[in-house]
Each structure stands twice: as structure tokens, then as C-alpha cells.
Design an enzyme around this catalytic site. Structure first.
Site, short mmCIF file in Angstrom:
data_model
loop_
_atom_site.label_atom_id
_atom_site.label_comp_id
_atom_site.label_asym_id
_atom_site.label_seq_id
_atom_site.Cartn_x
_atom_site.Cartn_y
_atom_site.Cartn_z
CD1 TRP A 92 79.61 17.90 32.42
CD2 TRP A 92 81.30 16.67 32.42
NE1 TRP A 92 80.04 17.36 31.03
CE2 TRP A 92 80.98 17.00 31.07
CE3 TRP A 92 82.75 16.07 32.57
CZ2 TRP A 92 81.77 16.27 30.07
CZ3 TRP A 92 83.51 15.47 31.39
CH2 TRP A 92 82.79 15.69 30.18
CB THR A 125 76.35 23.78 18.22
OG1 THR A 125 75.57 22.86 19.26
CG2 THR A 125 76.30 22.96 16.99
CG ASN A 173 74.34 19.98 35.20
OD1 ASN A 173 73.36 20.08 34.30
ND2 ASN A 173 74.33 19.78 36.48
CE1 TYR A 207 79.37 14.80 26.02
CE2 TYR A 207 78.85 13.02 27.58
CZ TYR A 207 79.53 14.08 27.16
OH TYR A 207 80.05 14.91 28.12
CG ASP A 267 77.25 23.93 25.74
OD1 ASP A 267 76.59 24.45 25.00
OD2 ASP A 267 76.66 22.90 26.32
CB SER A 312 74.64 21.69 28.61
OG SER A 312 75.98 22.49 28.83
CG ASP A 355 74.49 25.57 21.72
OD1 ASP A 355 75.00 25.41 22.84
OD2 ASP A 355 74.23 24.25 21.10
#
Length: 398
Positions: free
Chosen positions: A116, A294, A114, A152, A109, A112, A291
Site C-alpha cells: 500500500w 522490525t 500487502n 497499527y 516487510d 506483512s 522480520d
């Protein structure tokens, strides 16, 4: 990098020895060196989206009424690293974490920062139907001392920061800080991927965590501080994330370089959106974010409404822009002007054809004058993300 150089020199020397008997050997060796040594390749899989799976079950509209589409959520939160509840996320790749490695599918992505994944400490529905990381099975795992919260549009992911070895495309990133989830938003249960690997800048990372690609650069694992994304129009295969390089086989013509207007997300200046030479949106200029996280092209409600009207779409009772599938060959192109350069997206690219009808790839994102150029756009244009020059390169995909 020294090892890579030695290998390359050895191959070149070998090519010189065999050059007389095999005239094209040298070219072959250099080609293999360029494509297979200096680039880290991560195949991206396009699976069924949450929307498609829910439609098959007849539960899509019930789901959407409970979880309204809020693609701008990740760009207007503060204090945490937000993500969007996009039910159309479909491109993901497989990484591994720990020693011995535990494998996970993640969305790469650019919106963003991070990394996880779900953990064995999570009992949310979204964790129950995804792979879960077990820290006790990794000899290189270390707990951190900070919690993690990712907001979110309709919920959040919470958990803890930790560190371990992370393997991406066969390359080991040592001591990578990442999140292990304890709770996850309900809508994640419908996603194909287990977690998220962010490729945006550290400036927006939760708890100032160093992103995976930054660590690749620091640890000398990539030859260039850039990565590129090719999203195939093929329904299933052919998409790829290339870390540390640009693959000329994925595009035609020259790469157009556009400077970032903000080195947080991969954000650039957009001049206008036109149809048949008429400006229909972003009049006077606006901001846009490239992005991969998306799926749609998203903009302000009024602009998207106008754009959908210009291409002949109408809204159904659920707010989705639909068109007559038979009209696609006659629908107009949409042109996005970015920093003075025109990038055209044809109807064949911005219309999604399903067994339930045909929908435009233009989604409403609220009242803010911000656009997201997601996968609908990136499938048309090979995208290069250069961290050093803080610019984006775009070229027509093959």
C-alpha cells in the site's frame, strides 16, 4: 524466461568464440549472467529513523509517551493485516506504480503481506509529507470493489484496493492489487518511507490479496521462488533485497536452513537465548519471526528484562535499556539457538550508539512467548526466504 535463456546461450556462444584470445572471457560472461540476469536487485537505503529525527528536535520522549512501542501488534490482530508502530524503521527501497510510473519509497516487510501507498485522497498528516499516488494519471489503473484496513498499535491505515502495474528493481509486475490510503495513523508522519510492501505469505494478506512476490513467481519474473536480504552494517549504503536468488558475495560459510513452523509470517522455532553459556530467555523453547519490518530484537517483557540485565543495561525513566558506551568492548555476546543451530550476536551489533547515548537493541513486546528477530539480527546474518521449501536460510554476513 525464454528470452533470458536465449540471451544466456548467446553470451555463452560468444564466449566460446573469444575463448582462445581472451582466456577468462567465458568466466566473466557467466558471472555477469548469474548476477545480473537471473536476480532482481533492489538497493535498500538506510535513512534516519523517526526516533533519530525526533531526538534531534527534542520531541522523542513526548512522541513515545503518545505512541507506546507495540511491536507485537501486527502479530496478534485478526481480520485485518496489522503493522507495528516501530519508530526505528529505516531500510527502504524505491518502486514505481502506474503508467507512466509514479515512484514511492517502501519498507520491504517480511512481517506483512500487502502493498500500500499514500494516495491523493488522503488528508492525514502522514500523507501530507509523503508522496501520494494519483490514479487519474495512470492509464493502467483499475479500482477494486473492496476497502482496506490495516491495524497499527496506535491507529490504522484505511483505504481502498485497486490494481495497476508495479515495477520493482526494473521488473514489471502487471495487474498487482494494492492499497491506496485514505487515512493513515499519526505516527506514519515521522517515517521516511511512503508505504509498505509486504513479503510474507498470502494466508495473512488483507482481503486475500496476492502478494507482490507471489505474482512475480506466477508471471515468471524470477528464476527461483525465493528472495534474500542483506543489511549492511554501513551507516548508509550497501544493503540489498535480491528477488529470485542468493548472492554468495554477501555471506561467508554455509547457509543453515531452518524449516518454518508456520507459513504465515516467516516463523521458526527458537530453542533458547543464552549469554555466557547460561540460558537467560526462551527457556524450554519458543517461536520467533524473522522480520525485516522490525528494527529491534523483540521478546516477552520478562525475558527481555532478564536479557538486558545480563548484558549490563538499565532502564531509564522512559523504559529504554541504556548502557555505558565505554563498556561495549567488554559486553557479552548473545546467542540465539534456532532449530538446534547457534547464531551469535555481539555487543557491537546489538548496541546502538547515538549522540544521545547507547541503547540495546532488545525491545519488550508484551506477555506472549513470541520473539521478533528484526534488523539487529539480520544485519549479522544474511537471510534467505524460500517460499517453495517453506524454510529460512541463514549465513554469516560479510
Amino acid at each position: 524466461m525464454k528470452c533470458l535463456l536465449i540471451v544466456l546461450l548467446a553470451l555463452v556462444a560468444l564466449s566460446e568464440c573469444l575463448h582462445r584470445s581472451v582466456p577468462h572471457f567465458q568466466y566473466l560472461v557467466l558471472s555477469i549472467s548469474y548476477y545480473d540476469i537471473f536476480m532482481i536487485r533492489m538497493p535498500l537505503i538506510k535513512g534516519k529513523t523517526a526516533r533519530e529525527r525526533l531526538m534531534e528536535k527534542g520531541k522523542w520522549h513526548e512522541y513515545r509517551s503518545k505512541h507506546p512501542y507495540n511491536p507485537m501488534a501486527k502479530f496478534y490482530q485478526t481480520g485485518t493485516e496489522p503493522m507495528t508502530n516501530d519508530a526505528d524503521l529505516s531500510y527502504y527501497g524505491v518502486i514505481s506504480i502506474g503508467t507512466p510510473p509514479q515512484s514511492f519509497s517502501v519498507i520491504f516487510d517480511t512481517g506483512s503481506s500487502n502493498l500500500w501507498v499514500p494516495s491523493v485522497y488522503c488528508s492525514s498528516e502522514a500523507c501530507e509529507n509523503h508522496k501520494k499516488f494519483n490514479p487519474s494519471l495512470s492509464s493502467t489503473f483499475h479500482w477494486g470493489n473492496q476497502s482496506l484496513s490495516i491495524e497499527y498499535g496506535t491507529g490504522s491505515m484505511t483505504g481502498y484496493l485497486a490494481s495497476d502495474n508495479v515495477e520493482v528493481g526494473g521488473i514489471m509486475v502487471r495487474g498487482q492489487v494494492f492499497g491506496v490510503s485514505q487515512t493513515e495513523a499519526d505516527f506514519m508522519a515521522q517515517m521516511a518511507a511512503d508505504g509498505i510492501l509486504g513479503l510474507a505469505f498470502q494466508t495473512i494478506a488483507s482481503d486475500d490479496v496476492v502478494p507482490v512476490f507471489n505474482n512475480m513467481i506466477k508471471q515468471g519474473l524470477v528464476s527461483e521462488p525465493l528472495f534474500s536480504v542483506y543489511l549492511s552494517s554501513n551507516a548508509q549504503q550497501g544493503s540489498e533485497l535480491v528477488l529470485g536468488g542468493i548472492d554468495q558475495r554477501y555471506y561467508t560459510g554455509a547457509i543453515t536452513w531452518i524449516p518454518l513452523s508456520s507459513a504465515t509470517y516467516w516463523q521458526i522455532k527458537m530453542d533458547s537465548v543464552t549469554v555466557n553459556g547460561q540460558t537467560v530467555a526462551c527457556a524450554g523453547g519458543c517461536q520467533a519471526i524473522i522480520d525485516t519490518g522490525t528494527s529491534l530484537i523483540v521478546g516477552p517483557n520478562s525475558d527481555i528484562g532478564n536479557l538486558n540485565s545480563w548484558v549490563g543495561a538499565s532502564l531509564n525513566q522512559y523504559g529504554e535499556a541504556i548502557v555505558n558506551c565505554q563498556n561495549i568492548p567488554n559486553m557479552p555476546d548473545v546467542t540465539f539457538s534456532l532449530n538446534g543451530h547457534a547464531f551469535t550476536v555481539p555487543a557491537s551489533a546489538y548496541i546502538s550508539q547515538t549522540s544521545y547515548g547507547c541503547y540495546t537493541g532488545f525491545g519488550q513486546g508484551g506477555s506472549e512467548p513470541l520473539w521478533i528477530l528484526g534488523d539487529v539480527f539480520i544485519r549479522e546474518y544474511y537471510a534467505v526466504f524460500d517460499t517453495k521449501s517453506q524454510s529460512i536460510g541463514l549465513a554469516k554476513s560479510v
